[in-house]
Write a protein that holds these residues in place. Structure first.
Motif: not given
Length: 432
Positions: A52, A54, A180, A194
């Motif tokens: 989410v 990075d 993800s 995200r």
């Protein structure tokens, strides 16, 4: 009311000394279950937040750092609070603090904000610290001294039941409902994905908050025996003239807890990423969470076994055997690939199982009236889990698999403690 009992030299003028303390022990086992469950939700939250926001491995392990550093800052205030308001009210307070932190995850997900996530997790961990400071020594002294390691392994087995079920909960409600969690390793998310993934944590934490509040209400209505004021006052008088530093088993036990937590949290927090590696399991994060269930399940099985084994075999011998086995499988996970490495890391849970409760009870053995202070130091040492951030740094620099050499080094110290560091010097023991 029953008369005084002694465990490690600590006397409790409380009904818990009576043979029928099963109801209290059952309630305490429920607490162990809950904080184990909530702690291991982090294992599914870490790879989720890594995608989410990075994050690097180092930044991801900052989440665990914040979680476990709460033990360092909250342990002493927790001990003082327990002395002021008693065990029962402190346990209820700890559950409410945890519920507040869980609710804070909702705005953290809506913003979304990595900083607010860290703050919410610190609040939850502070509440767990209060429960740990109250419950671990309480279980150790609730019955006969000779069975304290066995008894603490029993309730810690219920803690492991919570840790085993948490990956299923987090895998389904967090990873299974996010892009993800279901995408292949290394997939790049769009900003919209995200944001949607960040908000997937709201429902599970609202469920957790509701359960915590319900449990707090139940405990508030339960007749939980407490050490009375006269007992605490007498213990303070007995402590005068004694020093914690004369007890080798505690002096080496505090770093043993600290170092062991680096190993346990490093394995569990990086497991999903490890299992997802192409050269290891080649699975999605959601699928890897199912393997994580097996790792925590092994810890539960090991603690139930420890409960029975330690009734016949000295605790330090069991600890030595389990630490040698843990060292062997960690090295296997580090230097092999494929299913061999994957199942080796899964099996670490079995061999880690008895380490915390056994080190804890060996650490307070023979402390007498110093047991409360020694217990506080051992609980504070759980902050060692915060140093798992060092393993995150090693993973960034040298690779995730190589970073488990740090875990192997931790197993060596636990072996040292089992073979020599936990021995009680007769001249250092405090008579009850």
């Amino acid at each position: 009311m029953a008369g005084p009992i002694t465990s490690g030299g600590t006397r409790l003028d409380t009904p818990t000394a009576a043979p029928g303390y099963g109801g209290t022990l059952t309630l305490l086992a429920t607490l162990f279950f809950m904080w184990g469950f909530i702690t291991v939700i982090n294992n599914t939250l870490l790879p989720h937040l890594r995608s989410v926001f990075d994050l690097t491995y180092t930044q991801t392990e900052l989440i665990e750092w914040v979680w476990f550093i709460a033990y360092f800052f909250a342990s002493i205030p927790s001990a003082k609070l327990i002395e002021r308001i008693g065990y029962k009210r402190s346990i209820v307070t700890g559950l409410i603090i945890m519920a507040v932190g869980a609710v804070m995850m909702v705005p953290a997900a809506r913003i979304p904000s990595y900083g607010v996530v860290l703050t919410a997790l610190f609040v939850i961990a502070s509440g767990i610290t209060l429960l740990q400071v109250a419950a671990n020594p309480y279980v150790a002294v609730i019955g006969p001294a000779e069975s304290s390691s066995s008894r603490l392994n029993l309730v810690q087995a219920f803690n492991s039941l919570g840790t085993m079920l948490a990956p299923l909960f987090g895998g389904y409600l967090i990873l299974g409902r996010s892009t993800s969690g279901t995408a292949a390793a290394g997939a790049v998310l769009t900003p919209a994905e995200r944001l949607a993934d960040a908000q997937s944590v709201q429902l599970p934490y609202l469920i957790v908050a509701a359960v915590l509040v319900g449990l707090a209400i139940i405990i508030a209505r339960f007749r939980l025996p407490d050490m009375n004021a006269s007992t605490r006052g007498r213990a303070r008088e007995e402590r005068r003239g004694h020093s914690l530093w004369r007890h080798r088993n505690l002096v080496f036990g505090v770093p043993a807890i600290f170092i062991y937590l680096i190993a346990e949290i490093g394995v569990s927090s990086l497991f999903i990423n490890f299992a997802s590696l192409p050269e290891i399991g080649r699975v999605t994060h959601e699928q890897a969470s199912h393997y994580l269930v097996l790792q925590w399940g092994g810890m539960m099985v090991g603690r139930f076994l420890g409960f029975f084994i330690m009734r016949r075999v000295p605790a330090e011998r069991v600890l030595a055997a389990f630490s040698m086995a843990a060292l062997a499988v960690v090295l296997m996970a580090t230097f092999s690939t494929g299913h061999i490495a994957l199942w080796a890391l899964i099996s670490v849970g079995l061999f880690h199982s008895i380490m915390f409760p056994t080190i804890f009870t060996l650490g307070i053995r023979g402390l007498g009236p110093l047991t409360e202070e020694g217990s506080g130091l051992l609980i504070m040492a759980i902050a060692g889990g915060a140093l798992v951030i060092a393993q995150g740094k090693l993973a960034d620099l040298y690779g995730l698999q190589t970073s488990f050499l740090l875990t192997a080094a931790c197993e060596l110290y636990v072996l040292f403690y089992a073979l020599w560091g936990c021995r009680v010097k007769e001249e250092g023991a405090v008579a009850p």
